[in-house]
Enzyme design. Structure first.
Site, PDB file in Angstrom:
ATOM      1  N   HIS A  96       6.943 -27.257   0.140  1.00 30.56           N
ATOM      2  CA  HIS A  96       6.225 -28.269  -0.626  1.00 30.56           C
ATOM      3  C   HIS A  96       5.212 -27.637  -1.561  1.00 30.56           C
ATOM      4  O   HIS A  96       4.262 -28.288  -1.994  1.00 30.56           O
ATOM      5  CB  HIS A  96       5.537 -29.229   0.344  1.00 30.56           C
ATOM      6  CG  HIS A  96       6.487 -29.819   1.339  1.00 30.56           C
ATOM      7  ND1 HIS A  96       7.200 -30.965   1.102  1.00 30.56           N
ATOM      8  CD2 HIS A  96       6.902 -29.358   2.549  1.00 30.56           C
ATOM      9  CE1 HIS A  96       7.991 -31.220   2.148  1.00 30.56           C
ATOM     10  NE2 HIS A  96       7.828 -30.244   3.035  1.00 30.56           N
ATOM     11  N   GLU A 146       0.818  -1.221   0.000  1.00 28.11           N
ATOM     12  CA  GLU A 146       0.000   0.000   0.000  1.00 28.11           C
ATOM     13  C   GLU A 146       0.851   1.269   0.000  1.00 28.11           C
ATOM     14  O   GLU A 146       0.422   2.307  -0.475  1.00 28.11           O
ATOM     15  CB  GLU A 146      -0.937   0.018   1.224  1.00 28.11           C
ATOM     16  CG  GLU A 146      -2.388  -0.191   0.857  1.00 28.11           C
ATOM     17  CD  GLU A 146      -3.359  -0.074   2.021  1.00 28.11           C
ATOM     18  OE1 GLU A 146      -2.991   0.377   3.122  1.00 28.11           O
ATOM     19  OE2 GLU A 146      -4.524  -0.441   1.819  1.00 28.11           O
ATOM     20  N   LYS A 149     -14.247   1.353  -3.076  1.00 31.06           N
ATOM     21  CA  LYS A 149     -15.142   1.688  -1.955  1.00 31.06           C
ATOM     22  C   LYS A 149     -16.330   2.513  -2.465  1.00 31.06           C
ATOM     23  O   LYS A 149     -17.469   2.309  -2.064  1.00 31.06           O
ATOM     24  CB  LYS A 149     -14.389   2.510  -0.908  1.00 31.06           C
ATOM     25  CG  LYS A 149     -13.333   1.753  -0.135  1.00 31.06           C
ATOM     26  CD  LYS A 149     -12.851   2.663   0.995  1.00 31.06           C
ATOM     27  CE  LYS A 149     -11.530   2.248   1.565  1.00 31.06           C
ATOM     28  NZ  LYS A 149     -10.954   3.244   2.458  1.00 31.06           N
TER      29      LYS A 149
HETATM   30  O1  PA5 Z   1      -2.991   1.863   5.995  1.00 28.38           O
HETATM   31  C1  PA5 Z   1      -4.093   2.384   5.956  1.00 28.38           C
HETATM   32  O2  PA5 Z   1      -4.273   3.589   6.251  1.00 28.38           O
HETATM   33  C2  PA5 Z   1      -5.339   1.587   5.582  1.00 28.38           C
HETATM   34  O3  PA5 Z   1      -5.029   0.320   5.138  1.00 28.38           O
HETATM   35  C3  PA5 Z   1      -6.272   1.505   6.766  1.00 28.38           C
HETATM   36  O4  PA5 Z   1      -5.608   0.954   7.854  1.00 28.38           O
HETATM   37  C4  PA5 Z   1      -7.534   0.712   6.488  1.00 28.38           C
HETATM   38  O5  PA5 Z   1      -8.115   1.087   5.279  1.00 28.38           O
HETATM   39  C5  PA5 Z   1      -8.555   0.935   7.598  1.00 28.38           C
HETATM   40  O6  PA5 Z   1      -8.853   2.289   7.696  1.00 28.38           O
HETATM   41  P1  PA5 Z   1      -9.487   2.918   9.005  1.00 28.38           P
HETATM   42  O7  PA5 Z   1      -8.497   2.783  10.102  1.00 28.38           O
HETATM   43  O8  PA5 Z   1      -9.774   4.332   8.656  1.00 28.38           O
HETATM   44  O9  PA5 Z   1     -10.727   2.139   9.291  1.00 28.38           O
END
Ligand code: PA5
Length: 393
Positions: free
Chosen positions: A271, A250, A382
């Site tokens: 394996h 990410e 989303k």
């Molecule tokens: O790294 C990030 O910011 C995202 O992956 C969030 O952790 C994830 O989308 C969850 O978001 P939130 O904490 O706003 O619910």
């Protein structure tokens, strides 16, 4: 040093790093007051509940999950964590049916306070708590950004609220309330966790091993090795690979750049994936991660069936031999490999690992010239889901 890092091929090139954005990043700040605050405010909840159900997605649960898994390798705490980090209807239904509601605390974690999955779980659980006439303020706590939905909700419902600093992104937040609150619930030493993190921050120069790790991985990316394998030898360290995967994917997967993380578990995937690793395309770099001294071991009898060379050996010796065998086989095939050996499972070592990889990620982002923070690419999915739900009758 409790964590040993060995690079098995040279680190080439000499990338220029801007050190301040790496070592001064928001997630490097030691939250001294928060640690005390968590201990004080969690006390009554620990006295009344034996289980904490953590509801959160991505960076809001993966860090705590890693801590929980690590803890199981050296500790048998009185309290336990359960994670609700998906919306699989069957899983959610089964989980809610098996919860011991009277002895369970629910911890909702969301920086934004708007993540669909977490909000769905919140609504379902509040409904169940009301049905059972259990006091919400004693059964629910919130973790999130100050001034956003979860703080507002906590105030409205009379619940405790723990803050994630607004300048720390979800996947970089494990050493804030996100990881520390669940960790303290299971008596994982959060001060020691931070001692390990501080160790990774000691050398604030370009020689810091995190920067070398970034350089090593990205130099191979530039040679076409666009897959980054985290080969975890041990079930209790495997969850770390999930946390790492989110962090690396990410943070760096932007503007057509990035390196795809791939999780492997030793010896299981010997394996399954090792055939590809040795004789498939040379498009991967390998991070082997293992723990040298384990707490609980078993010994084979002095006389064994089928294989006589295992007689009297400890499982740990056999596990290690398989680890070494696979590592050396990959090295003989000239695969680029870095090895990370923890002397044992401990809060210190995990804190070190978390900080090492967060620093390496920010350093890698510098080399790739991408912003490691934010994840604009996940927004469209989303939005489309929301549109679809709005149209549903
Ligand atoms: O790294 C990030 O910011 C995202 O992956 C969030 O952790 C994830 O989308 C969850 O978001 P939130 O904490 O706003 O619910």
């Amino acid at each position: 040093m409790s964590v040993e890092i060995n690079f098995f091929s040279p680190i080439e090139g000499n990338f220029e790093f801007q050190l301040e954005p790496i070592f001064g990043a928001s997630f490097t700040k030691y939250p001294k007051n928060l640690i005390e605050d968590i201990k004080n405010r969690l006390k009554p909840f620990k006295e009344k509940n034996s289980t904490m159900v953590v509801c959160g997605m991505g960076g809001s649960s993966l860090g705590a999950k890693t801590i929980d898994s690590f803890a199981k390798a050296f500790n048998k705490p009185e309290h336990q964590l359960v994670f609700l980090d998906n919306l699989d209807p069957t899983m959610v239904k089964h989980s809610l049916e098996t919860i011991d509601w009277k002895n369970t605390l629910f911890c909702f974690v969301s920086k934004s306070g708007t993540t669909l999955e977490t909000i769905v779980l919140l609504n379902l659980i509040l409904k169940e708590l009301k049905k059972r006439k259990l006091p919400i303020e004693e059964k629910v706590i919130f973790i999130g950004d100050r001034g956003k939905n979860f703080e507002t909700l906590a105030n409205k419902l009379g619940c405790q609220f723990f803050e994630i600093p607004s300048n720390v992104d979800g996947r970089f937040s494990v050493l804030t309330s996100t990881g520390l609150v669940p960790a303290h619930f299971i008596d994982f030493d959060i001060e020691e966790l931070w001692e390990g993190a501080k160790e990774a921050l000691k050398d604030k120069s370009k020689n810091n091993v995190a920067l070398q790790l970034a350089q090593f991985k990205i130099q191979h990316l530039f040679k076409g090795r666009n897959i980054s394998v985290m080969f975890s030898y041990g079930n209790y360290i495997f969850t770390f690979a999930f946390w790492y995967s989110q962090l690396w994917a990410e943070s760096l997967g932007k503007e057509g750049k990035g390196q795809t993380p791939l999780k492997a578990l030793g010896t299981v995937d010997q394996h399954s994936l090792v055939q590809l690793f040795r004789e498939g395309p040379d498009d991967k770099i390998y991070q082997f991660i293992t723990v040298k001294n384990i707490k609980w071991d078993l010994q084979l009898p002095e006389e064994t069936l089928v294989l006589d060379y295992i007689a009297g050996k400890k499982i740990s010796q056999i596990f290690k031999a398989l680890y070494e065998g696979t590592k050396n086989a990959l090295l003989k095939t000239h695969r680029p490999l870095v090895e990370i050996v923890l002397d044992r499972y401990s809060a210190f070592n995990l804190g070190y690992l978390f900080m090492l990889y967060m620093l390496a990620t920010v350093a890698a982002a510098q080399i790739l010239k991408v912003n490691p923070f934010g994840q604009p690419g996940v927004e469209l999915g989303k939005k489309l889901a929301k549109e679809k739900l709005k149209k549903l009758k």
